[in-house]
Design a protein around this motif. Structure first.
Motif, PDB file in Angstrom:
ATOM      1  N   PRO A  36      74.392  41.212  21.176  1.00 56.80           N
ATOM      2  CA  PRO A  36      75.452  42.156  20.829  1.00 56.80           C
ATOM      3  C   PRO A  36      76.447  42.293  21.988  1.00 56.80           C
ATOM      4  O   PRO A  36      76.108  42.045  23.152  1.00 56.80           O
ATOM      5  N   GLU A  37      77.662  42.703  21.657  1.00 57.05           N
ATOM      6  CA  GLU A  37      78.691  42.868  22.681  1.00 57.05           C
ATOM      7  C   GLU A  37      78.262  43.830  23.780  1.00 57.05           C
ATOM      8  O   GLU A  37      78.686  43.689  24.930  1.00 57.05           O
ATOM      9  N   ALA A  38      77.435  44.804  23.451  1.00 57.09           N
ATOM     10  CA  ALA A  38      77.022  45.812  24.421  1.00 57.09           C
ATOM     11  C   ALA A  38      76.052  45.267  25.476  1.00 57.09           C
ATOM     12  O   ALA A  38      75.795  45.929  26.475  1.00 57.09           O
ATOM     13  N   ALA A  39      75.521  44.079  25.275  1.00 54.32           N
ATOM     14  CA  ALA A  39      74.555  43.518  26.230  1.00 54.32           C
ATOM     15  C   ALA A  39      75.246  43.192  27.545  1.00 54.32           C
ATOM     16  O   ALA A  39      76.322  42.588  27.559  1.00 54.32           O
ATOM     17  N   GLU A  86      74.367  40.164  32.848  1.00 53.17           N
ATOM     18  CA  GLU A  86      73.125  39.662  33.453  1.00 53.17           C
ATOM     19  C   GLU A  86      72.123  39.237  32.378  1.00 53.17           C
ATOM     20  O   GLU A  86      71.402  38.255  32.545  1.00 53.17           O
ATOM     21  N   VAL A  87      72.081  39.996  31.317  1.00 56.82           N
ATOM     22  CA  VAL A  87      71.182  39.677  30.205  1.00 56.82           C
ATOM     23  C   VAL A  87      71.653  38.394  29.522  1.00 56.82           C
ATOM     24  O   VAL A  87      70.847  37.511  29.207  1.00 56.82           O
ATOM     25  N   ARG A  88      72.945  38.277  29.335  1.00 57.11           N
ATOM     26  CA  ARG A  88      73.511  37.058  28.742  1.00 57.11           C
ATOM     27  C   ARG A  88      73.168  35.835  29.599  1.00 57.11           C
ATOM     28  O   ARG A  88      72.846  34.767  29.067  1.00 57.11           O
ATOM     29  N   ASP A  89      73.241  35.993  30.914  1.00 55.95           N
ATOM     30  CA  ASP A  89      72.905  34.884  31.822  1.00 55.95           C
ATOM     31  C   ASP A  89      71.462  34.431  31.631  1.00 55.95           C
ATOM     32  O   ASP A  89      71.175  33.234  31.640  1.00 55.95           O
ATOM     33  N   ARG A 128      61.413  35.951  30.011  1.00 50.89           N
ATOM     34  CA  ARG A 128      60.796  37.033  30.792  1.00 50.89           C
ATOM     35  C   ARG A 128      61.786  37.542  31.839  1.00 50.89           C
ATOM     36  O   ARG A 128      61.942  38.742  32.043  1.00 50.89           O
ATOM     37  N   GLY A 129      62.467  36.605  32.479  1.00 54.73           N
ATOM     38  CA  GLY A 129      63.484  36.988  33.455  1.00 54.73           C
ATOM     39  C   GLY A 129      64.619  37.774  32.823  1.00 54.73           C
ATOM     40  O   GLY A 129      65.226  38.639  33.467  1.00 54.73           O
ATOM     41  N   THR A 130      64.904  37.494  31.567  1.00 55.14           N
ATOM     42  CA  THR A 130      65.937  38.232  30.845  1.00 55.14           C
ATOM     43  C   THR A 130      65.523  39.692  30.684  1.00 55.14           C
ATOM     44  O   THR A 130      66.353  40.595  30.815  1.00 55.14           O
ATOM     45  N   VAL A 131      64.249  39.927  30.440  1.00 54.61           N
ATOM     46  CA  VAL A 131      63.750  41.308  30.364  1.00 54.61           C
ATOM     47  C   VAL A 131      63.911  41.979  31.727  1.00 54.61           C
ATOM     48  O   VAL A 131      64.344  43.134  31.810  1.00 54.61           O
ATOM     49  N   VAL A 171      61.356  37.995  18.864  1.00 52.77           N
ATOM     50  CA  VAL A 171      60.882  39.298  19.347  1.00 52.77           C
ATOM     51  C   VAL A 171      61.928  39.924  20.263  1.00 52.77           C
ATOM     52  O   VAL A 171      62.257  41.115  20.137  1.00 52.77           O
ATOM     53  N   LEU A 172      62.463  39.133  21.182  1.00 55.80           N
ATOM     54  CA  LEU A 172      63.483  39.645  22.099  1.00 55.80           C
ATOM     55  C   LEU A 172      64.740  40.045  21.332  1.00 55.80           C
ATOM     56  O   LEU A 172      65.351  41.075  21.636  1.00 55.80           O
ATOM     57  N   ASP A 173      65.100  39.274  20.330  1.00 55.18           N
ATOM     58  CA  ASP A 173      66.240  39.616  19.483  1.00 55.18           C
ATOM     59  C   ASP A 173      66.012  40.979  18.821  1.00 55.18           C
ATOM     60  O   ASP A 173      66.913  41.821  18.785  1.00 55.18           O
ATOM     61  N   GLY A 174      64.803  41.206  18.311  1.00 54.25           N
ATOM     62  CA  GLY A 174      64.479  42.492  17.699  1.00 54.25           C
ATOM     63  C   GLY A 174      64.570  43.636  18.685  1.00 54.25           C
ATOM     64  O   GLY A 174      65.089  44.712  18.374  1.00 54.25           O
ATOM     65  N   ALA A 175      64.078  43.400  19.898  1.00 52.53           N
ATOM     66  CA  ALA A 175      64.143  44.439  20.927  1.00 52.53           C
ATOM     67  C   ALA A 175      65.593  44.758  21.276  1.00 52.53           C
ATOM     68  O   ALA A 175      65.990  45.934  21.325  1.00 52.53           O
ATOM     69  N   PHE A 176      66.385  43.715  21.504  1.00 51.52           N
ATOM     70  CA  PHE A 176      67.780  43.944  21.879  1.00 51.52           C
ATOM     71  C   PHE A 176      68.582  44.556  20.732  1.00 51.52           C
ATOM     72  O   PHE A 176      69.501  45.341  20.971  1.00 51.52           O
TER      73      PHE A 176
END
Length: 167
Positions: free
Chosen positions: A27-30, A33-36, A57-60, A130-135
Motif C-alpha cells: 500500500p502507498e502508506a508503507a 524501508e519496508v519497500r526496500d 524477515r528483514g522486512t519485518v 502472510v506478510l501481505d495479510g499483515a501489511f
C-alpha cells in the motif's frame, strides 16, 4: 507449459528475472524501508529461496524500526525480533491479531537463514501471502475504517456523499 507431451517444468526452471518482479504490492502508506525489504526478497526469490525468506524477515525488522520499535535497548544491546514484535503488539490491542503473522515471517526467515535450509518456493510464497495479510491490516484496514466512519458521520448529519446519492 506443455509441449509435445512434455512439461517444460521438467526441463527448465527460472533462475532470475531482471528487473525483478514484485512479489508483493505494498500500500502507498508503507514506508520506503519496508519497500526496500520487499524489493530485496523479490530480487533473490528465484535464485535462493532461503535468502528470500530471510529478506522477508528483514522486512519485518524494517517495518518495526519505521514504526518506532527500536532494534536496540537503552543499553545499546540488540533486541530480538521476537521481543520487538511482542512490544509492537502490546502498544495497541488491535495489533494482537497481527502479531502471529509477523511471528510466522520471523520463523520462516530463521529457517531460511540456516545453510541447510531446504525451503521450497511454495513455502516462501505462503510467507509472502502472510506478510501481505499483515501489511493489509496494518496499512490499509485503518484507512478504510476512517473512510467508513466519515461516511457514517456524514449520513448521520444528513449530508449525502454527493447530490442525488440515495440509499
Amino acid at each position: 507449459m506443455f509441449y509435445q507431451g512434455v512439461y517444460y517444468s521438467n526441463y527448465f526452471s527460472l533462475q532470475t528475472l531482471h528487473p525483478a518482479m514484485d512479489l508483493l504490492t505494498l500500500p502507498e502508506a508503507a514506508p520506503e524501508e519496508v519497500r526496500d525489504g520487499v524489493r530485496l526478497a523479490s530480487r533473490v526469490f528465484f535464485t535462493d529461496h532461503g535468502l528470500a525468506a530471510t529478506a522477508l524477515r528483514g522486512t519485518v525488522e524494517r517495518f518495526l524500526t519505521s514504526a518506532g520499535v527500536p532494534s536496540k535497548d537503552s543499553k545499546g544491546n540488540f533486541q530480538s525480533l521476537a521481543h520487538r514484535i511482542k512490544e509492537w503488539g502490546k502498544a495497541d490491542p488491535d495489533r494482537r491479531r497481527i502479531v502471529p503473522l509477523l511471528t510466522a515471517i520471523r520463523w520462516l526467515g530463521n529457517e531460511g537463514t540456516h545453510e541447510d535450509s531446504k525451503l521450497e518456493p511454495g513455502e516462501v510464497i505462503t510467507g509472502i501471502q502472510v506478510l501481505d495479510g499483515a501489511f493489509y491490516q496494518i496499512f490499509v484496514s485503518p484507512e478504510i475504517d476512517i473512510k467508513a466512519q466519515a461516511i457514517a458521520a456524514a449520513r448521520a448529519r444528513g449530508a449525502g456523499l454527493s447530490k442525488g446519492a440515495s440509499g
